[in-house]
Design a protein around this motif. Sequence first.
Motif, PDB file in Angstrom:
ATOM      1  N   ALA A 148       3.147   5.726  -8.943  1.00 20.14           N
ATOM      2  CA  ALA A 148       2.960   5.045  -7.664  1.00 20.14           C
ATOM      3  C   ALA A 148       3.732   5.697  -6.519  1.00 20.14           C
ATOM      4  N   ALA A 149       4.910   6.235  -6.779  1.00 20.98           N
ATOM      5  CA  ALA A 149       5.756   6.772  -5.712  1.00 20.98           C
ATOM      6  C   ALA A 149       5.622   8.290  -5.552  1.00 20.98           C
ATOM      7  N   THR A 150       4.597   8.893  -6.095  1.00 19.37           N
ATOM      8  CA  THR A 150       4.486  10.355  -6.066  1.00 19.37           C
ATOM      9  C   THR A 150       3.665  10.899  -4.902  1.00 19.37           C
ATOM     10  N   GLY A 151       2.971  10.067  -4.195  1.00 19.38           N
ATOM     11  CA  GLY A 151       2.073  10.561  -3.155  1.00 19.38           C
ATOM     12  C   GLY A 151       0.660  10.765  -3.668  1.00 19.38           C
ATOM     13  N   TYR A 152       0.430  10.406  -4.914  1.00 15.83           N
ATOM     14  CA  TYR A 152      -0.912  10.476  -5.499  1.00 15.83           C
ATOM     15  C   TYR A 152      -1.497   9.073  -5.623  1.00 15.83           C
ATOM     16  N   ARG A 153      -2.789   8.949  -5.378  1.00 24.03           N
ATOM     17  CA  ARG A 153      -3.503   7.697  -5.617  1.00 24.03           C
ATOM     18  C   ARG A 153      -4.395   7.952  -6.828  1.00 24.03           C
ATOM     19  N   LEU A 154      -4.005   7.397  -7.970  1.00 27.40           N
ATOM     20  CA  LEU A 154      -4.723   7.676  -9.205  1.00 27.40           C
ATOM     21  C   LEU A 154      -6.038   6.918  -9.272  1.00 27.40           C
ATOM     22  N   GLU A 155      -7.059   7.612  -9.731  1.00 30.26           N
ATOM     23  CA  GLU A 155      -8.383   7.035  -9.928  1.00 30.26           C
ATOM     24  C   GLU A 155      -8.786   7.330 -11.364  1.00 30.26           C
ATOM     25  N   PHE A 156      -9.010   6.300 -12.154  1.00 34.30           N
ATOM     26  CA  PHE A 156      -9.301   6.465 -13.570  1.00 34.30           C
ATOM     27  C   PHE A 156     -10.736   6.889 -13.812  1.00 34.30           C
ATOM     28  N   SER A 157     -10.903   7.821 -14.734  1.00 35.23           N
ATOM     29  CA  SER A 157     -12.216   8.223 -15.218  1.00 35.23           C
ATOM     30  C   SER A 157     -12.096   8.408 -16.727  1.00 35.23           C
ATOM     31  N   PRO A 158     -12.929   7.751 -17.512  1.00 31.83           N
ATOM     32  CA  PRO A 158     -12.778   7.838 -18.968  1.00 31.83           C
ATOM     33  C   PRO A 158     -13.151   9.200 -19.557  1.00 31.83           C
ATOM     34  N   LEU A 159     -13.898  10.017 -18.841  1.00 30.62           N
ATOM     35  CA  LEU A 159     -14.381  11.275 -19.423  1.00 30.62           C
ATOM     36  C   LEU A 159     -14.035  12.518 -18.611  1.00 30.62           C
ATOM     37  N   ALA A 160     -13.190  12.407 -17.623  1.00 35.38           N
ATOM     38  CA  ALA A 160     -12.888  13.558 -16.767  1.00 35.38           C
ATOM     39  C   ALA A 160     -12.049  14.582 -17.514  1.00 35.38           C
ATOM     40  N   ASP A 161     -12.234  15.856 -17.137  1.00 36.11           N
ATOM     41  CA  ASP A 161     -11.485  16.949 -17.746  1.00 36.11           C
ATOM     42  C   ASP A 161     -11.394  18.079 -16.737  1.00 36.11           C
ATOM     43  N   GLY A 162     -10.413  18.929 -16.886  1.00 36.18           N
ATOM     44  CA  GLY A 162     -10.247  20.079 -16.006  1.00 36.18           C
ATOM     45  C   GLY A 162      -8.824  20.160 -15.493  1.00 36.18           C
ATOM     46  N   PRO A 163      -8.476  21.257 -14.834  1.00 32.43           N
ATOM     47  CA  PRO A 163      -7.092  21.452 -14.403  1.00 32.43           C
ATOM     48  C   PRO A 163      -6.618  20.467 -13.336  1.00 32.43           C
ATOM     49  N   ASP A 164      -7.528  19.923 -12.537  1.00 34.45           N
ATOM     50  CA  ASP A 164      -7.136  18.974 -11.494  1.00 34.45           C
ATOM     51  C   ASP A 164      -7.195  17.531 -11.956  1.00 34.45           C
ATOM     52  N   VAL A 165      -7.402  17.321 -13.259  1.00 35.22           N
ATOM     53  CA  VAL A 165      -7.414  15.974 -13.826  1.00 35.22           C
ATOM     54  C   VAL A 165      -6.081  15.750 -14.525  1.00 35.22           C
ATOM     55  N   LEU A 166      -5.437  14.636 -14.222  1.00 38.92           N
ATOM     56  CA  LEU A 166      -4.199  14.246 -14.894  1.00 38.92           C
ATOM     57  C   LEU A 166      -4.601  13.682 -16.251  1.00 38.92           C
ATOM     58  N   LEU A 167      -4.526  14.516 -17.267  1.00 39.77           N
ATOM     59  CA  LEU A 167      -5.065  14.183 -18.591  1.00 39.77           C
ATOM     60  C   LEU A 167      -3.957  13.729 -19.531  1.00 39.77           C
ATOM     61  N   HIS A 168      -4.166  12.568 -20.171  1.00 38.13           N
ATOM     62  CA  HIS A 168      -3.245  12.018 -21.174  1.00 38.13           C
ATOM     63  C   HIS A 168      -3.989  11.984 -22.508  1.00 38.13           C
ATOM     64  N   GLU A 169      -3.542  12.789 -23.445  1.00 39.27           N
ATOM     65  CA  GLU A 169      -4.131  12.811 -24.787  1.00 39.27           C
ATOM     66  C   GLU A 169      -3.138  12.150 -25.736  1.00 39.27           C
ATOM     67  N   LEU A 170      -3.566  11.071 -26.386  1.00 38.27           N
ATOM     68  CA  LEU A 170      -2.701  10.327 -27.292  1.00 38.27           C
ATOM     69  C   LEU A 170      -3.250  10.406 -28.701  1.00 38.27           C
ATOM     70  N   ALA A 171      -2.379  10.637 -29.656  1.00 38.25           N
ATOM     71  CA  ALA A 171      -2.777  10.695 -31.063  1.00 38.25           C
ATOM     72  C   ALA A 171      -1.738   9.935 -31.885  1.00 38.25           C
ATOM     73  N   ALA A 172      -2.212   9.120 -32.826  1.00 38.41           N
ATOM     74  CA  ALA A 172      -1.315   8.301 -33.643  1.00 38.41           C
ATOM     75  C   ALA A 172      -1.490   8.612 -35.116  1.00 38.41           C
ATOM     76  N   THR A 173      -0.400   8.458 -35.836  1.00 40.37           N
ATOM     77  CA  THR A 173      -0.454   8.440 -37.298  1.00 40.37           C
ATOM     78  C   THR A 173       0.408   7.270 -37.730  1.00 40.37           C
ATOM     79  N   VAL A 174      -0.102   6.507 -38.691  1.00 45.73           N
ATOM     80  CA  VAL A 174       0.656   5.365 -39.185  1.00 45.73           C
ATOM     81  C   VAL A 174       1.564   5.855 -40.307  1.00 45.73           C
ATOM     82  N   SER A 175       2.772   5.333 -40.314  1.00 45.91           N
ATOM     83  CA  SER A 175       3.698   5.724 -41.372  1.00 45.91           C
ATOM     84  C   SER A 175       4.439   4.485 -41.870  1.00 45.91           C
ATOM     85  N   PRO A 176       4.750   4.353 -43.122  1.00 51.27           N
ATOM     86  CA  PRO A 176       4.381   5.304 -44.163  1.00 51.27           C
ATOM     87  C   PRO A 176       2.917   5.191 -44.547  1.00 51.27           C
ATOM     88  N   GLU A 177       2.377   4.009 -44.679  1.00 51.67           N
ATOM     89  CA  GLU A 177       0.957   3.800 -44.979  1.00 51.67           C
ATOM     90  C   GLU A 177       0.504   2.530 -44.279  1.00 51.67           C
TER      91      GLU A 177
END
Length: 155
Positions: A74-103
Motif C-alpha cells: 500500500a505504501a509503495t506508490g503502486y496500485r495493485l490490480e489482481f489478475s488470476p492468470l497474468a504473467d511477464g516481467p511487469d507482473v508482480l508474480l507470487h508463486e506458492l507451493a506447499a508440502t505437508v509434513s510429516p504426513e
Amino acid sequence: MQAFQSDGVRALSALGVAVLGAGAMVTTSASMHAEAEPVPVIYSILNMTERMADRHACPLDLLHARELIETRYAATGYRLEFSPLADGPDVLLHELAATVSPEPEASTAACAWTVHVSFQGATATYQSTVAPSSTPLERVDLAPLPAASPATNTR
C-alpha cells in the motif's frame, strides 16, 4: 482629491491581494497535480503445489493472501490490480507451493510453504511453516521487491 487617491490605493491594494491569492491557488493546484498518482501494477498469485494430498491438507485462502499482499504494498506508490492468470516481467508474480509434513494423516501435520516472488527482474524466495488452516503469507515478511521505482515506470 485626497479621498480619490485613498480609494485608488485601496483598490490597488485589493487588486494586489487578489492577484497574490490567485497565484497561491494556482501554485497549490499545480503542486497537487504534480504529486504522482499511484502506478497501476498487475499482480498474480499462483498455487504451484503439485500433489493433491498437499493441496487438500494445505489449502490456500486466495482472498486472504490478496489482502495481505495489497496491504504490504500500500505504501509503495503502486496500485495493485489482481489478475488470476497474468504473467511477464511487469507482473508482480507470487508463486506458492506447499508440502505437508510429516504426513497429511498425522495429528501434528504442518504445511511447509515456499513463496517465490518476482517483479521487473527482482526475485525473492521465502519459507514459511504454518498450521494447515493458516495462510502462508501471514508469517512471511513480504517486503516490496526493490524493482524499478514507480516514477520511472513507463506504464
